[in-house]
Design a protein around this motif. Structure first.
Motif, PDB file in Angstrom:
ATOM      1  N   ASN A 128       0.981  -1.228  -0.102  1.00  0.00           N
ATOM      2  CA  ASN A 128       0.038  -0.026   0.034  1.00  0.00           C
ATOM      3  C   ASN A 128       0.965   1.358   0.195  1.00  0.00           C
ATOM      4  N   ILE A 129       1.677   1.344  -1.083  1.00  0.00           N
ATOM      5  CA  ILE A 129       2.524   2.492  -1.264  1.00  0.00           C
ATOM      6  C   ILE A 129       2.035   3.368  -2.371  1.00  0.00           C
ATOM      7  N   ASN A 130       1.702   4.677  -2.161  1.00  0.00           N
ATOM      8  CA  ASN A 130       1.440   5.559  -3.096  1.00  0.00           C
ATOM      9  C   ASN A 130       2.543   6.265  -3.793  1.00  0.00           C
ATOM     10  N   PHE A 131       2.357   6.459  -5.148  1.00  0.00           N
ATOM     11  CA  PHE A 131       3.524   7.147  -5.898  1.00  0.00           C
ATOM     12  C   PHE A 131       2.622   7.836  -7.053  1.00  0.00           C
ATOM     13  N   ASP A 132       3.321   8.892  -7.716  1.00  0.00           N
ATOM     14  CA  ASP A 132       2.800   9.623  -8.841  1.00  0.00           C
ATOM     15  C   ASP A 132       3.900  10.399  -9.554  1.00  0.00           C
ATOM     16  N   LEU A 133       3.511  10.637 -10.758  1.00  0.00           N
ATOM     17  CA  LEU A 133       4.447  11.650 -11.696  1.00  0.00           C
ATOM     18  C   LEU A 133       3.619  12.761 -12.169  1.00  0.00           C
ATOM     19  N   ILE A 135       4.142  15.989 -14.778  1.00  0.00           N
ATOM     20  CA  ILE A 135       4.795  16.440 -15.946  1.00  0.00           C
ATOM     21  C   ILE A 135       4.333  17.910 -16.260  1.00  0.00           C
ATOM     22  N   ASN A 136       5.153  18.926 -16.331  1.00  0.00           N
ATOM     23  CA  ASN A 136       4.958  20.195 -16.465  1.00  0.00           C
ATOM     24  C   ASN A 136       3.848  20.833 -15.674  1.00  0.00           C
ATOM     25  N   GLY A 137       3.565  20.194 -14.343  1.00  0.00           N
ATOM     26  CA  GLY A 137       2.800  20.640 -13.422  1.00  0.00           C
ATOM     27  C   GLY A 137       1.419  20.093 -13.729  1.00  0.00           C
ATOM     28  N   GLU A 138       1.288  19.140 -14.605  1.00  0.00           N
ATOM     29  CA  GLU A 138       0.154  18.242 -14.543  1.00  0.00           C
ATOM     30  C   GLU A 138       0.327  16.996 -14.091  1.00  0.00           C
ATOM     31  N   LYS A 139      -0.615  16.294 -13.086  1.00  0.00           N
ATOM     32  CA  LYS A 139      -0.513  14.972 -12.852  1.00  0.00           C
ATOM     33  C   LYS A 139      -0.833  14.166 -13.968  1.00  0.00           C
ATOM     34  N   LYS A 140       0.172  13.025 -14.323  1.00  0.00           N
ATOM     35  CA  LYS A 140       0.079  12.083 -15.594  1.00  0.00           C
ATOM     36  C   LYS A 140      -0.173  10.718 -15.092  1.00  0.00           C
ATOM     37  N   GLN A 141       0.417  10.156 -14.138  1.00  0.00           N
ATOM     38  CA  GLN A 141       0.391   8.912 -13.624  1.00  0.00           C
ATOM     39  C   GLN A 141       0.276   8.844 -12.082  1.00  0.00           C
ATOM     40  N   VAL A 142      -0.805   8.078 -11.349  1.00  0.00           N
ATOM     41  CA  VAL A 142      -0.951   7.821 -10.138  1.00  0.00           C
ATOM     42  C   VAL A 142      -0.908   6.413  -9.908  1.00  0.00           C
ATOM     43  N   GLY A 143       0.067   5.772  -8.971  1.00  0.00           N
ATOM     44  CA  GLY A 143      -0.254   4.593  -8.535  1.00  0.00           C
ATOM     45  C   GLY A 143      -0.154   4.028  -7.131  1.00  0.00           C
ATOM     46  N   ASN A 144      -0.607   2.852  -6.926  1.00  0.00           N
ATOM     47  CA  ASN A 144      -0.582   2.213  -5.397  1.00  0.00           C
ATOM     48  C   ASN A 144      -0.315   0.664  -5.555  1.00  0.00           C
ATOM     49  N   THR A 145       0.658   0.305  -4.797  1.00  0.00           N
ATOM     50  CA  THR A 145       1.252  -0.959  -5.152  1.00  0.00           C
ATOM     51  C   THR A 145       0.274  -2.181  -4.697  1.00  0.00           C
ATOM     52  N   SER A 146      -0.974  -1.843  -4.408  1.00  0.00           N
ATOM     53  CA  SER A 146      -2.018  -2.734  -4.238  1.00  0.00           C
ATOM     54  C   SER A 146      -2.537  -2.993  -5.676  1.00  0.00           C
ATOM     55  N   PHE A 147      -2.164  -2.243  -6.491  1.00  0.00           N
ATOM     56  CA  PHE A 147      -2.544  -2.564  -8.090  1.00  0.00           C
ATOM     57  C   PHE A 147      -1.702  -3.569  -8.686  1.00  0.00           C
ATOM     58  N   MET A 148      -0.832  -3.747  -8.194  1.00  0.00           N
ATOM     59  CA  MET A 148       0.175  -4.617  -8.794  1.00  0.00           C
ATOM     60  C   MET A 148      -0.311  -6.278  -9.031  1.00  0.00           C
ATOM     61  N   ILE A 149      -0.082  -6.758 -10.085  1.00  0.00           N
ATOM     62  CA  ILE A 149      -0.345  -8.103 -10.560  1.00  0.00           C
ATOM     63  C   ILE A 149       0.543  -9.039  -9.748  1.00  0.00           C
ATOM     64  N   TYR A 150       1.745  -8.523  -9.574  1.00  0.00           N
ATOM     65  CA  TYR A 150       2.865  -9.676  -8.886  1.00  0.00           C
ATOM     66  C   TYR A 150       3.432  -8.353  -7.985  1.00  0.00           C
ATOM     67  N   ASN A 151       3.397  -8.756  -6.658  1.00  0.00           N
ATOM     68  CA  ASN A 151       3.943  -7.890  -5.589  1.00  0.00           C
ATOM     69  C   ASN A 151       5.637  -8.024  -5.532  1.00  0.00           C
ATOM     70  N   PHE A 152       5.936  -7.038  -4.709  1.00  0.00           N
ATOM     71  CA  PHE A 152       7.403  -7.271  -4.455  1.00  0.00           C
ATOM     72  C   PHE A 152       7.904  -8.615  -4.149  1.00  0.00           C
ATOM     73  N   ASN A 153       7.306  -9.330  -3.209  1.00  0.00           N
ATOM     74  CA  ASN A 153       7.840 -10.553  -2.913  1.00  0.00           C
ATOM     75  C   ASN A 153       7.627 -11.692  -4.086  1.00  0.00           C
ATOM     76  N   GLU A 154       6.707 -11.539  -4.728  1.00  0.00           N
ATOM     77  CA  GLU A 154       6.377 -12.463  -6.003  1.00  0.00           C
ATOM     78  C   GLU A 154       7.768 -12.244  -7.053  1.00  0.00           C
ATOM     79  N   ILE A 155       7.985 -10.867  -7.275  1.00  0.00           N
ATOM     80  CA  ILE A 155       8.896 -10.403  -8.120  1.00  0.00           C
ATOM     81  C   ILE A 155      10.332 -11.201  -7.660  1.00  0.00           C
ATOM     82  N   ILE A 156      10.668 -10.815  -6.386  1.00  0.00           N
ATOM     83  CA  ILE A 156      11.991 -11.270  -5.897  1.00  0.00           C
ATOM     84  C   ILE A 156      12.016 -12.864  -5.879  1.00  0.00           C
TER      85      ILE A 156
END
Length: 204
Positions: A128-133, A135-156
């Motif tokens: 449950n980590i929020n992050f965003d991008l 660009i030129n003052g406009e929010k383009k991407q918003v993410g939260n790790t709860s929307f991952m298909i494979y979480n950190f543990n599964e990737i590692i």
């Protein structure tokens, strides 16, 4: 030091996760020469006319591991940053026409700008980590790790079944399902984790 990326790892609707979790993850690698640190500006690469951005959380491996069990995988993360996984989209399209590799489209100099890292202990819930991008003052991407298909543990766990993970290795863990696009010269990119601005640079 290895830089590993995972493709197509986020959904916009959590109900899609179960169907898309097939066990096969899309993994690629990038050379260390792609890294840009210290919020340095990036020179628009001569090799492409389609510079595609994808904001991603980047995890740093803190200890050596092979065939890491899912339950133990989080203990191998030492720090977390935010970064941009750049793709030369036209180069990738040309490569795909001949069923070629992603190496040149993902591996050009400047293709992996990353922020300073935050200790993993700063994050109470890795799912449950929020992050965003912005660009030129406009929010383009918003993410939260709860929307991952494979979480950190599964990737590692998956990656370590093929290759030994070593201290300092970096894993780009995927970009939100919407909002990706192309950069042009003059663009100002700012990426944050939990509202804290960490990555801040321009395309020159």
């Amino acid at each position: 030091m290895k830089i590993i990326g995972i493709g197509k790892n986020y959904v916009s609707d959590k109900t899609e996760i179960k169907e898309l979790k097939t066990g096969t993850q899309t993994i690629f690698t990038k050379p260390e020469s792609t890294l840009v640190t210290g919020n340095k500006n990036i020179v628009y690469p001569k090799v492409t006319k389609q510079l595609a951005y994808e904001v991603e959380l980047v995890i740093k491996i803190g200890k050596k591991g092979k065939d890491i069990e899912f339950e133990d995988a989080a203990s191998y993360i030492s720090e977390i940053a935010v970064g941009i996984d750049y793709t030369a989209k036209d180069v990738l399209s040309a490569s795909r026409e001949t069923k070629g590799p992603w190496a040149l489209a993902k591996g050009f100099d400047g293709a992996s700008p990353i922020s300073n890292f935050k200790p993993v202990s700063n994050f109470q819930d890795l799912n449950n980590i929020n992050f965003d991008l912005v660009i030129n003052g406009e929010k383009k991407q918003v993410g939260n790790t709860s929307f991952m298909i494979y979480n950190f543990n599964e990737i590692i766990s998956f990656v370590s079944s093929f290759m030994t993970l070593e201290p300092g290795d970096l894993i780009f863990t995927g970009t939100p399902a919407s909002g990706t696009g192309l950069n042009v010269k003059g663009d100002h990119l700012q990426a944050s984790i939990e509202g804290e601005l960490l990555l801040d640079f321009k395309i020159v």
